[in-house]
Design a protein around this motif. Structure first.
Motif, PDB file in Angstrom:
ATOM      1  N   VAL A   1       0.816  -1.207   0.000  1.00 31.58           N
ATOM      2  CA  VAL A   1       0.000   0.000   0.000  1.00 31.58           C
ATOM      3  C   VAL A   1       0.854   1.263   0.000  1.00 31.58           C
ATOM      4  N   ARG A   2       1.864   1.317   0.863  1.00 33.25           N
ATOM      5  CA  ARG A   2       2.663   2.535   1.031  1.00 33.25           C
ATOM      6  C   ARG A   2       4.060   2.450   0.443  1.00 33.25           C
ATOM      7  N   GLY A   3       4.430   1.308  -0.105  1.00 37.53           N
ATOM      8  CA  GLY A   3       5.759   1.159  -0.680  1.00 37.53           C
ATOM      9  C   GLY A   3       6.810   0.926   0.396  1.00 37.53           C
ATOM     10  N   ARG A   4       8.054   1.277   0.100  1.00 33.81           N
ATOM     11  CA  ARG A   4       9.170   1.086   1.042  1.00 33.81           C
ATOM     12  C   ARG A   4       9.263   2.301   1.957  1.00 33.81           C
ATOM     13  N   GLU A   5       9.093   2.053   3.263  1.00 31.57           N
ATOM     14  CA  GLU A   5       9.109   3.121   4.260  1.00 31.57           C
ATOM     15  C   GLU A   5       9.890   2.681   5.495  1.00 31.57           C
ATOM     16  N   LEU A   6      10.008   3.581   6.466  1.00 33.66           N
ATOM     17  CA  LEU A   6      10.733   3.324   7.700  1.00 33.66           C
ATOM     18  C   LEU A   6       9.835   2.613   8.712  1.00 33.66           C
ATOM     19  N   TRP A   7      10.341   1.517   9.284  1.00 30.11           N
ATOM     20  CA  TRP A   7       9.630   0.719  10.281  1.00 30.11           C
ATOM     21  C   TRP A   7      10.476   0.621  11.542  1.00 30.11           C
ATOM     22  N   VAL A   8       9.838   0.239  12.657  1.00 26.20           N
ATOM     23  CA  VAL A   8      10.563   0.024  13.906  1.00 26.20           C
ATOM     24  C   VAL A   8      10.014  -1.224  14.597  1.00 26.20           C
ATOM     25  N   ASP A   9      10.938  -2.017  15.115  1.00 22.22           N
ATOM     26  CA  ASP A   9      10.571  -3.134  15.980  1.00 22.22           C
ATOM     27  C   ASP A   9      10.908  -2.710  17.394  1.00 22.22           C
ATOM     28  N   ARG A  10       9.904  -2.712  18.256  1.00 26.86           N
ATOM     29  CA  ARG A  10      10.067  -2.247  19.631  1.00 26.86           C
ATOM     30  C   ARG A  10      10.391  -3.378  20.583  1.00 26.86           C
ATOM     31  N   GLY A  11      10.573  -4.579  20.054  1.00 20.20           N
ATOM     32  CA  GLY A  11      10.918  -5.723  20.881  1.00 20.20           C
ATOM     33  C   GLY A  11       9.734  -6.220  21.686  1.00 20.20           C
ATOM     34  N   GLY A  12       9.964  -7.262  22.427  1.00 23.74           N
ATOM     35  CA  GLY A  12       8.907  -7.795  23.281  1.00 23.74           C
ATOM     36  C   GLY A  12       7.764  -8.417  22.504  1.00 23.74           C
ATOM     37  N   LEU A  13       6.569  -8.179  22.967  1.00 20.94           N
ATOM     38  CA  LEU A  13       5.385  -8.804  22.379  1.00 20.94           C
ATOM     39  C   LEU A  13       4.727  -7.956  21.300  1.00 20.94           C
ATOM     40  N   TYR A  14       5.258  -6.776  21.027  1.00 23.43           N
ATOM     41  CA  TYR A  14       4.634  -5.866  20.064  1.00 23.43           C
ATOM     42  C   TYR A  14       5.137  -6.137  18.651  1.00 23.43           C
ATOM     43  N   PRO A  15       4.247  -6.132  17.647  1.00 25.58           N
ATOM     44  CA  PRO A  15       4.703  -6.299  16.262  1.00 25.58           C
ATOM     45  C   PRO A  15       5.373  -5.013  15.777  1.00 25.58           C
ATOM     46  N   PRO A  16       6.196  -5.098  14.735  1.00 25.82           N
ATOM     47  CA  PRO A  16       6.788  -3.891  14.156  1.00 25.82           C
ATOM     48  C   PRO A  16       5.699  -2.944  13.651  1.00 25.82           C
ATOM     49  N   VAL A  17       5.986  -1.651  13.644  1.00 26.58           N
ATOM     50  CA  VAL A  17       5.055  -0.651  13.129  1.00 26.58           C
ATOM     51  C   VAL A  17       5.799   0.280  12.178  1.00 26.58           C
ATOM     52  N   GLN A  18       5.055   0.825  11.248  1.00 27.91           N
ATOM     53  CA  GLN A  18       5.634   1.823  10.346  1.00 27.91           C
ATOM     54  C   GLN A  18       5.791   3.128  11.127  1.00 27.91           C
ATOM     55  N   VAL A  19       6.965   3.731  11.059  1.00 31.80           N
ATOM     56  CA  VAL A  19       7.235   4.977  11.774  1.00 31.80           C
ATOM     57  C   VAL A  19       6.431   6.105  11.142  1.00 31.80           C
ATOM     58  N   ALA A  20       6.488   6.206   9.818  1.00 31.05           N
ATOM     59  CA  ALA A  20       5.750   7.246   9.102  1.00 31.05           C
ATOM     60  C   ALA A  20       5.663   6.876   7.631  1.00 31.05           C
ATOM     61  N   ASP A  21       4.619   7.346   6.972  1.00 30.67           N
ATOM     62  CA  ASP A  21       4.507   7.232   5.518  1.00 30.67           C
ATOM     63  C   ASP A  21       5.136   8.511   4.973  1.00 30.67           C
ATOM     64  N   ILE A  22       6.450   8.497   4.835  1.00 32.13           N
ATOM     65  CA  ILE A  22       7.219   9.700   4.509  1.00 32.13           C
ATOM     66  C   ILE A  22       6.813  10.293   3.168  1.00 32.13           C
ATOM     67  N   LYS A  23       6.617   9.436   2.178  1.00 28.46           N
ATOM     68  CA  LYS A  23       6.191   9.912   0.856  1.00 28.46           C
ATOM     69  C   LYS A  23       4.782   9.391   0.614  1.00 28.46           C
ATOM     70  N   SER A  24       3.793  10.191   0.945  1.00 32.99           N
ATOM     71  CA  SER A  24       2.405   9.717   0.900  1.00 32.99           C
ATOM     72  C   SER A  24       1.608  10.316  -0.252  1.00 32.99           C
ATOM     73  N   ASP A  25       2.279  10.551  -1.370  1.00 34.04           N
ATOM     74  CA  ASP A  25       1.535  11.091  -2.515  1.00 34.04           C
ATOM     75  C   ASP A  25       0.948   9.957  -3.351  1.00 34.04           C
ATOM     76  N   GLU A  26       0.259  10.289  -4.384  1.00 32.58           N
ATOM     77  CA  GLU A  26      -0.403   9.308  -5.233  1.00 32.58           C
ATOM     78  C   GLU A  26       0.424   8.953  -6.471  1.00 32.58           C
ATOM     79  N   SER A  27       1.736   9.126  -6.413  1.00 33.65           N
ATOM     80  CA  SER A  27       2.582   8.857  -7.570  1.00 33.65           C
ATOM     81  C   SER A  27       2.661   7.360  -7.860  1.00 33.65           C
ATOM     82  N   VAL A  28       3.258   7.043  -9.002  1.00 31.15           N
ATOM     83  CA  VAL A  28       3.437   5.646  -9.403  1.00 31.15           C
ATOM     84  C   VAL A  28       4.294   4.914  -8.374  1.00 31.15           C
TER      85      VAL A  28
END
Length: 96
Positions: free
Chosen positions: A56-83
């Motif tokens: 959906v968002r392409g290649r972006e920055l993610w973080v794994d916080r360890g423990g029981l939490y799944p990784p999350v996307q930090v931000a959708d840095i480039k969130s335009d509608e480009s190809v």
């Protein structure tokens, strides 16, 4: 420790294993439609930041916080509608 591995049908994803036998577990299937190609992991304190692809968002920055939490996307840095919606963060480095 954190590592990435290819496993069918999930593709290439991040996994975690401790020193205990049988402890390996997949952190998350970031791209259920294919491979997320997690690249450039860098540890900052208890967190591991990395670049990964989702359909959906392409290649972006993610973080794994360890423990029981799944990784999350930090931000959708480039969130335009480009190809190519990816911001493609790469060569991540901890600056202290």
């Amino acid at each position: 420790g954190l590592f990435y591995a290819q496993r069918s049908p999930d593709g290439e994803e991040f996994w975690y294993a401790s020193t205990h036998p049988g402890s390996a577990r997949q952190l998350m299937d970031i791209n259920p439609q294919g491979i997320s190609e997690p690249f450039w992991p860098v540890q900052v304190g208890d967190h591991v930041f990395f670049s990964a692809f989702d359909p959906v968002r392409g290649r972006e920055l993610w973080v794994d916080r360890g423990g029981l939490y799944p990784p999350v996307q930090v931000a959708d840095i480039k969130s335009d509608e480009s190809v190519n919606p990816s911001s493609s963060p790469s060569e991540l480095t901890s600056l202290g």
